[in-house]
Design an enzyme around this catalytic site. Sequence first.
Site, PDB file in Angstrom:
ATOM      1  N   HIS A   1       6.771  -1.822  -7.716  1.00 63.03           N
ATOM      2  CA  HIS A   1       7.323  -0.474  -7.838  1.00 63.03           C
ATOM      3  C   HIS A   1       8.684  -0.377  -7.159  1.00 63.03           C
ATOM      4  CE1 HIS A   1       6.700   4.136  -7.255  1.00 63.03           C
ATOM      5  NE2 HIS A   1       7.465   3.868  -8.281  1.00 63.03           N
TER       6      HIS A   1
ATOM      7  N   GLU B   1      -2.708  -5.357  -3.857  1.00 60.30           N
ATOM      8  CA  GLU B   1      -2.211  -3.978  -3.929  1.00 60.30           C
ATOM      9  C   GLU B   1      -0.794  -3.877  -3.377  1.00 60.30           C
ATOM     10  OE1 GLU B   1      -3.722  -2.040  -5.776  1.00 60.30           O
ATOM     11  OE2 GLU B   1      -5.529  -3.264  -5.905  1.00 60.30           O
TER      12      GLU B   1
END
Length: 229
Positions: free
Chosen positions: A109, A102
Amino acid sequence: MFPYYMDSTALLLVPALLLSLWAQWQVKSAFDRYSRVHSRENVTARDVARMLLSRFGMGDMPVNRVAGSLTDHYDPTSRTLSLSEDVYDSTSIAAIGVAAHEVGHAIQHSRAYAPLVFRNSIVPAVNLVSGLSMPLFFLGLFMGSPMLLNVGILLFCGVVVFHMVTLPVEFDASSRALRLLAETGALAPDELSGARRVLRAAALTYVAAALMAVLQLVRLLLLRNSRDR
């Protein structure tokens, strides 16, 4: 003669369905196995996530606990990382691997990783068309409307694109995770193999979803062509 909702082309979906079931079993099996193997550093997945985020200047990013099993995710909208109850406080190899995965998405991003940027940009449209494509197609099949058939297929192509672009996003996040765990020493070399097995099993679920989407598209094309004859 099969009704439109039970036509013989539905058999095309069987390989993807079998792969999906096998992938889910692999995920459960790998996670259950390595969730019982605790890392020698004895650091929780939450702390590993925070350490890795800090390494990339994201130390202030919230790392939240969420209900459920394997509900871990990174939310690019709120820029928060959420870890499931089975992962958050766990010191297991499996939990640390999932948390690092994660974090991999958070790094993607922050660095504007192109496949992730593209996937995020099409999410609103895909959410809309995924609910419309099949009803429109089968309505067109029932009414004998080539226009509705083609619109349904065109919309479903967006779903296929979404699943296909998801593959590099997930594979890259896992690669980043394993590389960071090795570089930081969060997991020893022999422990990395366990985390790798968990992440590879998880990746199979995305492969199965992509295969299902592609085969469903082939099925829709076959059904449309059969109406043209």
